[in-house]
Scaffold this active site. Sequence first.
Site, short mmCIF file in Angstrom:
data_model
loop_
_atom_site.label_atom_id
_atom_site.label_comp_id
_atom_site.label_asym_id
_atom_site.label_seq_id
_atom_site.Cartn_x
_atom_site.Cartn_y
_atom_site.Cartn_z
N LYS A 22 82.35 -12.82 78.04
CA LYS A 22 82.03 -12.98 76.54
C LYS A 22 82.01 -11.95 75.78
CE LYS A 22 77.56 -12.91 74.83
NZ LYS A 22 77.29 -12.19 73.94
N ASN A 23 81.72 -10.84 76.45
CA ASN A 23 81.47 -9.67 75.74
C ASN A 23 83.03 -8.64 75.89
OD1 ASN A 23 78.85 -10.00 74.76
ND2 ASN A 23 78.23 -8.26 76.29
N ARG A 93 75.92 -11.24 66.05
CA ARG A 93 76.01 -9.82 65.57
C ARG A 93 77.55 -9.38 65.93
NH1 ARG A 93 75.10 -4.84 66.93
NH2 ARG A 93 73.99 -3.59 65.25
N CYS A 117 67.29 -9.01 64.20
CA CYS A 117 67.67 -10.23 65.06
C CYS A 117 66.54 -10.30 66.21
CB CYS A 117 69.05 -10.24 65.68
SG CYS A 117 68.87 -9.26 67.01
N ARG A 122 68.67 -3.57 65.60
CA ARG A 122 69.85 -3.52 65.48
C ARG A 122 70.76 -3.18 64.52
NH1 ARG A 122 71.50 -8.20 69.96
NH2 ARG A 122 73.00 -6.74 70.46
N PRO A 123 70.67 -1.82 64.05
CA PRO A 123 71.61 -1.34 62.82
C PRO A 123 72.95 -1.27 63.05
CG PRO A 123 70.24 0.19 63.71
CD PRO A 123 69.88 -0.79 64.44
N ILE A 124 73.86 -0.90 62.10
CA ILE A 124 75.27 -0.78 62.11
C ILE A 124 75.49 0.66 61.71
CG2 ILE A 124 76.10 -3.15 62.67
CD1 ILE A 124 77.17 -2.83 59.62
N ASP A 125 74.44 1.43 61.43
CA ASP A 125 74.80 2.80 60.99
C ASP A 125 75.84 3.56 61.55
OD1 ASP A 125 72.67 2.87 62.92
OD2 ASP A 125 72.50 4.91 62.61
N GLN A 126 75.83 3.52 62.81
CA GLN A 126 76.97 4.47 63.45
C GLN A 126 78.38 4.02 63.56
OE1 GLN A 126 76.24 7.35 65.18
NE2 GLN A 126 74.20 6.75 64.66
N ASP A 305 71.59 -6.42 79.71
CA ASP A 305 71.77 -7.85 79.85
C ASP A 305 71.32 -8.65 80.91
OD1 ASP A 305 72.83 -7.88 77.10
OD2 ASP A 305 74.86 -8.14 77.38
N ILE A 327 67.10 0.11 75.79
CA ILE A 327 68.16 -0.12 75.00
C ILE A 327 67.74 -0.79 73.53
CG2 ILE A 327 70.62 -1.12 74.67
CD1 ILE A 327 70.63 1.10 76.74
N ARG A 397 75.54 -19.85 74.09
CA ARG A 397 76.04 -18.74 73.39
C ARG A 397 77.11 -18.03 74.64
NH1 ARG A 397 73.07 -15.03 69.76
NH2 ARG A 397 75.20 -14.04 69.63
C1 UD1 Z 1 76.42 -5.07 72.89
C2 UD1 Z 1 76.68 -6.48 73.70
C3 UD1 Z 1 75.21 -6.78 74.23
C4 UD1 Z 1 74.52 -5.76 74.94
C5 UD1 Z 1 74.45 -4.51 74.34
C6 UD1 Z 1 74.15 -3.50 75.22
C7 UD1 Z 1 78.68 -7.43 73.03
C8 UD1 Z 1 79.25 -8.39 72.01
N1 UD1 Z 1 77.21 -7.38 72.82
O1 UD1 Z 1 75.89 -5.30 71.91
O2 UD1 Z 1 75.39 -8.00 75.05
O3 UD1 Z 1 73.21 -6.11 75.13
O4 UD1 Z 1 76.05 -4.04 73.91
O5 UD1 Z 1 74.59 -3.11 76.20
O6 UD1 Z 1 79.52 -6.59 73.39
N2 UD1 Z 1 72.41 1.04 67.62
C9 UD1 Z 1 72.19 1.76 66.48
N3 UD1 Z 1 73.25 2.02 65.58
C10 UD1 Z 1 74.25 1.30 65.46
C11 UD1 Z 1 74.73 0.49 66.75
C12 UD1 Z 1 73.57 0.16 67.49
O7 UD1 Z 1 71.20 2.08 66.53
O8 UD1 Z 1 75.16 1.50 64.57
C13 UD1 Z 1 71.46 0.70 68.54
C14 UD1 Z 1 70.88 -0.71 68.95
O9 UD1 Z 1 70.02 -1.15 67.79
C15 UD1 Z 1 70.65 -0.91 70.22
C16 UD1 Z 1 71.59 0.05 70.79
O10 UD1 Z 1 72.20 1.10 69.61
O11 UD1 Z 1 69.01 -0.30 70.29
C17 UD1 Z 1 72.52 -0.25 71.54
O12 UD1 Z 1 73.53 -1.29 70.79
P1 UD1 Z 1 74.91 -1.54 70.92
O13 UD1 Z 1 75.49 -1.08 72.22
O14 UD1 Z 1 75.65 -1.30 69.95
O15 UD1 Z 1 75.14 -3.09 71.27
P2 UD1 Z 1 75.99 -4.19 70.91
O16 UD1 Z 1 77.32 -3.60 70.60
O17 UD1 Z 1 75.39 -4.89 69.60
#
Ligand code: UD1
Length: 421
Positions: A22-23, A93, A117, A122-126, A305, A327, A397
């Site tokens: 899936k990922n 997401r 969620c 789970r922000p997207i700031d990065q 996961d 994480i 999912r």
């Molecule tokens: C992906 C996987 C998910 C897995 C996760 C961690 C997919 C579709 N999903 O999710 O199954 O559990 O990796 O291996 O591939 N964060 C920030 N700012 C950001 C982005 C992330 O603070 O801009 C934080 C998140 O809140 C979290 C951590 O970074 O605490 C890791 O998140 P991330 O690796 O981005 O997870 P996803 O890509 O959403």
Amino acid sequence: MDKIIVEGGSRLSGRVRVNGAKNAALPIQCAALLGDTPTTLRHVPLLSDVHTMNSLLVGLGCAVSGERSLTIDPRKVGEGPLEASYELVKTMRASVTVMGPLLARYGRARISLPGGCAIGARPIDQHLRGLEALGAEIALSHGYVDVSAKRLRGATFVFDLVTVGGTQNVMMAAALARGGSRLENVASEPEVQELALVLNKMGARIHGAGTSVIEIEGVDTLSGIDHAILPDRIEAGTFMVAAAITGGDVLLEHAPVDHMHAVITKMEEAGVIFEVEPEGLRVRGPARLRPVDVTTKPHPGFPTDMQAQMMVLATLADGQSLITETIFENRFMHVPELCRLGADIQVHGNAAVVRGRATYTGTTVMATDLRASASLILAGLVAQGRTEIRRVYHLDRGYEAIEARLAPLGAKIERIHGAAS
Ligand code: UD1
């Protein structure tokens, strides 16, 4: 709403084939947006998340056909809105992963902010900071983010933390930027490596995926490709736990062993027996499981996961295990439900103290998120009597027809369609 019924107590044996990941599929579906010609993906898992991503792509103007072999034709994208709505982003997401490709290929994108969620903020700031470093303009309003740029330009960017989706989004954007980029502190997950491989097949110049630094020489155009999705290491890991806790003997065909060292090592520590055979990975459960301490980490560490599934294994071990989640905050929602089934788990902040030798007895439980649902199925497999798992849409999912995969192994498991929750 569907529910799943498990009658516990069966020992699993036989063989099961691991599906496409899936990922890996989700970001590669997004990558199809970058091409000038259609992309065909093979071994696509039939999952609701994959369907959701297809709906998003269709909304953007893609023509999408097929299922297991999926063709995505992006040639009409750009004629309509370039938007990922709140309705889609809130259900999945990973929808935000269209942002980098849309920005790089079409110069703009409008994406709903994901908000909180079930497993944390789970922000997207990065993602946004990385795109900004490449020259994107970013405006936030009404719960949406608008990103735009005439042509992105290569840059050096250091992520504050390791993010899989962030790495994928910024890598895809940089692939079509003018000039070179250097991304540091990137995620090295197999699905990031797979995406880099796909982009390179499309004509990108990306080096270093799988390490903590990715270098990208931007190109002007990318073309569609034909690609088979790599097997799902989390699905494989879930089957491994199922075999291990039932004292089973299961051959996993297409198990991505090279991507699973952390999980295999921990399970070996617990006494599980693995043998690599010509046709796959054989997993055998021991008479007694030993306790194991597990801390989730970015790849190549133990994957978050697999945390919920590994916790079920720990509840059955001969002693006390400590499971630490680094994480995601709030990723212990399976704990109260496992305790209702008979586990003894105490949560202290991001650590769970698991006392082993649980005697599970079946009852009705509620799935709360994808991997939590998997842990409830696993507990159901070893519980006395009947476990009824509700809200299995979470499970669908990420696991394709799990009941149809476990039943041939000897599990007494069935899905009741359309039952009231
Ligand atoms: C992906 C996987 C998910 C897995 C996760 C961690 C997919 C579709 N999903 O999710 O199954 O559990 O990796 O291996 O591939 N964060 C920030 N700012 C950001 C982005 C992330 O603070 O801009 C934080 C998140 O809140 C979290 C951590 O970074 O605490 C890791 O998140 P991330 O690796 O981005 O997870 P996803 O890509 O959403």
